[in-house]
Scaffold this motif. Structure first.
Motif, PDB file in Angstrom:
ATOM      1  N   TRP A  32     -21.688   1.528 -15.323  1.00  0.00           N
ATOM      2  CA  TRP A  32     -20.224   1.496 -15.398  1.00  0.00           C
ATOM      3  C   TRP A  32     -19.622   2.703 -14.682  1.00  0.00           C
ATOM      4  O   TRP A  32     -18.646   2.579 -13.941  1.00  0.00           O
ATOM      5  N   CYS A  33     -20.182   3.885 -14.929  1.00  0.00           N
ATOM      6  CA  CYS A  33     -19.669   5.101 -14.280  1.00  0.00           C
ATOM      7  C   CYS A  33     -19.739   4.971 -12.764  1.00  0.00           C
ATOM      8  O   CYS A  33     -18.766   5.287 -12.065  1.00  0.00           O
ATOM      9  N   GLN A  34     -20.866   4.488 -12.256  1.00  0.00           N
ATOM     10  CA  GLN A  34     -21.012   4.344 -10.809  1.00  0.00           C
ATOM     11  C   GLN A  34     -20.012   3.329 -10.265  1.00  0.00           C
ATOM     12  O   GLN A  34     -19.445   3.529  -9.187  1.00  0.00           O
ATOM     13  N   LEU A  35     -19.764   2.266 -11.001  1.00  0.00           N
ATOM     14  CA  LEU A  35     -18.790   1.269 -10.568  1.00  0.00           C
ATOM     15  C   LEU A  35     -17.387   1.873 -10.480  1.00  0.00           C
ATOM     16  O   LEU A  35     -16.662   1.642  -9.509  1.00  0.00           O
ATOM     17  N   VAL A  36     -17.010   2.672 -11.474  1.00  0.00           N
ATOM     18  CA  VAL A  36     -15.691   3.320 -11.454  1.00  0.00           C
ATOM     19  C   VAL A  36     -15.588   4.262 -10.250  1.00  0.00           C
ATOM     20  O   VAL A  36     -14.608   4.226  -9.506  1.00  0.00           O
ATOM     21  N   LEU A  37     -16.616   5.081 -10.048  1.00  0.00           N
ATOM     22  CA  LEU A  37     -16.594   6.039  -8.927  1.00  0.00           C
ATOM     23  C   LEU A  37     -16.552   5.315  -7.581  1.00  0.00           C
ATOM     24  O   LEU A  37     -15.780   5.685  -6.692  1.00  0.00           O
ATOM     25  N   ASP A  38     -17.374   4.277  -7.434  1.00  0.00           N
ATOM     26  CA  ASP A  38     -17.391   3.521  -6.175  1.00  0.00           C
ATOM     27  C   ASP A  38     -16.057   2.829  -5.914  1.00  0.00           C
ATOM     28  O   ASP A  38     -15.586   2.781  -4.777  1.00  0.00           O
ATOM     29  N   ARG A 101     -16.687  12.703  -6.109  1.00  0.00           N
ATOM     30  CA  ARG A 101     -17.523  13.875  -5.874  1.00  0.00           C
ATOM     31  C   ARG A 101     -16.909  14.992  -6.702  1.00  0.00           C
ATOM     32  O   ARG A 101     -15.691  15.133  -6.753  1.00  0.00           O
ATOM     33  N   THR A 102     -17.749  15.818  -7.306  1.00  0.00           N
ATOM     34  CA  THR A 102     -17.229  16.950  -8.060  1.00  0.00           C
ATOM     35  C   THR A 102     -16.680  17.982  -7.076  1.00  0.00           C
ATOM     36  O   THR A 102     -17.031  17.968  -5.886  1.00  0.00           O
ATOM     37  N   PRO A 103     -15.835  18.895  -7.539  1.00  0.00           N
ATOM     38  CA  PRO A 103     -15.343  19.945  -6.642  1.00  0.00           C
ATOM     39  C   PRO A 103     -16.482  20.729  -5.979  1.00  0.00           C
ATOM     40  O   PRO A 103     -16.401  21.074  -4.801  1.00  0.00           O
ATOM     41  N   GLU A 104     -17.550  20.970  -6.715  1.00  0.00           N
ATOM     42  CA  GLU A 104     -18.692  21.679  -6.149  1.00  0.00           C
ATOM     43  C   GLU A 104     -19.343  20.883  -5.017  1.00  0.00           C
ATOM     44  O   GLU A 104     -19.739  21.455  -3.996  1.00  0.00           O
ATOM     45  N   LEU A 109     -19.964  20.180   0.961  1.00  0.00           N
ATOM     46  CA  LEU A 109     -19.711  19.375   2.161  1.00  0.00           C
ATOM     47  C   LEU A 109     -18.836  20.141   3.154  1.00  0.00           C
ATOM     48  O   LEU A 109     -19.117  20.165   4.359  1.00  0.00           O
ATOM     49  N   ILE A 110     -17.793  20.777   2.655  1.00  0.00           N
ATOM     50  CA  ILE A 110     -16.902  21.565   3.511  1.00  0.00           C
ATOM     51  C   ILE A 110     -17.670  22.749   4.112  1.00  0.00           C
ATOM     52  O   ILE A 110     -17.563  23.033   5.308  1.00  0.00           O
ATOM     53  N   TYR A 111     -18.458  23.417   3.281  1.00  0.00           N
ATOM     54  CA  TYR A 111     -19.200  24.588   3.766  1.00  0.00           C
ATOM     55  C   TYR A 111     -20.225  24.184   4.821  1.00  0.00           C
ATOM     56  O   TYR A 111     -20.427  24.920   5.806  1.00  0.00           O
ATOM     57  N   LYS A 112     -20.842  23.043   4.660  1.00  0.00           N
ATOM     58  CA  LYS A 112     -21.788  22.553   5.668  1.00  0.00           C
ATOM     59  C   LYS A 112     -21.057  22.311   6.986  1.00  0.00           C
ATOM     60  O   LYS A 112     -21.551  22.665   8.056  1.00  0.00           O
ATOM     61  N   TYR A 113     -19.877  21.731   6.906  1.00  0.00           N
ATOM     62  CA  TYR A 113     -19.064  21.505   8.103  1.00  0.00           C
ATOM     63  C   TYR A 113     -18.781  22.843   8.805  1.00  0.00           C
ATOM     64  O   TYR A 113     -18.929  22.963  10.022  1.00  0.00           O
ATOM     65  N   ILE A 114     -18.390  23.857   8.042  1.00  0.00           N
ATOM     66  CA  ILE A 114     -18.091  25.175   8.596  1.00  0.00           C
ATOM     67  C   ILE A 114     -19.335  25.778   9.241  1.00  0.00           C
ATOM     68  O   ILE A 114     -19.289  26.286  10.368  1.00  0.00           O
ATOM     69  N   ASN A 115     -20.461  25.723   8.539  1.00  0.00           N
ATOM     70  CA  ASN A 115     -21.714  26.270   9.080  1.00  0.00           C
ATOM     71  C   ASN A 115     -22.159  25.538  10.339  1.00  0.00           C
ATOM     72  O   ASN A 115     -22.577  26.161  11.307  1.00  0.00           O
ATOM     73  N   ASP A 116     -22.076  24.221  10.329  1.00  0.00           N
ATOM     74  CA  ASP A 116     -22.519  23.421  11.479  1.00  0.00           C
ATOM     75  C   ASP A 116     -21.710  23.732  12.734  1.00  0.00           C
ATOM     76  O   ASP A 116     -22.176  23.520  13.848  1.00  0.00           O
ATOM     77  N   ARG A 117     -20.498  24.226  12.567  1.00  0.00           N
ATOM     78  CA  ARG A 117     -19.623  24.541  13.703  1.00  0.00           C
ATOM     79  C   ARG A 117     -19.496  26.039  13.943  1.00  0.00           C
ATOM     80  O   ARG A 117     -18.646  26.474  14.703  1.00  0.00           O
TER      81      ARG A 117
END
Length: 180
Positions: A32-38, A101-104, A109-117
């Motif tokens: 159920w949780c996964q269905l709500v999130l999706d 997605r949790t804030p963490e 994800l944002i930090y990976k974007y920054i590092n990759d660039r």
């Protein structure tokens, strides 16, 4: 909910009754949780009206089944435990914020974007980060301000970023961080 892949149990009538067996209930609540999130992710929505969800997410008209309000409350409490839900007004429990997605996780994800660039030790505005041309196509592009701030605060706690204000703008500076 047309484009959301529903769990196999969704067309199985007992799925709409909270199961007494603890192991079965645990798997049921996970589904159920996964269905709500999706569903929220497919709608690109972080806001959920519980009464509306009772008639959509938690109802299967094809088999004429509906999860009870107590069952819905159990699912929502499970989402709270996992860090994916917060009540807009905890007293009324009518609307909630859903974070597929949790804030963490957003922060990583944002930090990976920054590092990759190789954008470490650079400053960008929150608007640039969430709505700029350079982030178009990134999963965090268009992220709501409240969730973006929480994601960046999680990075700040880890020493990977610093939130700042300059004039009427808010920005963030990212730091290089060793992972070894």
């Amino acid at each position: 909910m047309g484009s959301v892949e529903k769990p196999w149990q969704y067309n199985f009538p007992p799925f709409f009754t909270i199961q007494p067996n603890i192991d079965t209930r645990k798997k049921q609540l996970e589904a159920w949780c996964q269905l709500v999130l999706d569903t929220q992710k497919s709608r690109n929505s972080h806001s959920l009206d519980v009464n509306e969800a009772l008639g959509t997410i938690f109802t299967n008209k094809e088999i004429n089944r509906k999860l009870s309000r107590d069952g819905v409350d159990m699912v929502l409490e499970e989402l709270i435990k996992k860090g994916h839900l917060e009540w807009k007004d905890p007293r009324t429990k009518k609307e909630c914020l859903i974070m597929w997605r949790t804030p963490e996780e957003w922060g990583k994800l944002i930090y990976k974007y920054i590092n990759d660039r190789s954008m470490n030790n650079s400053v960008c505005t929150l608007f640039e980060l969430a709505n700029g041309d350079d982030t178009d196509g990134e999963e965090f592009h268009g992220l709501e301000q409240w969730l973006l701030l929480r994601a960046l605060k999680s990075l700040e706690i880890d020493g990977k970023a610093e939130l700042m204000a300059f004039g009427d703008n808010e920005g963030v500076k990212f730091f290089w961080w060793r992972t070894w």
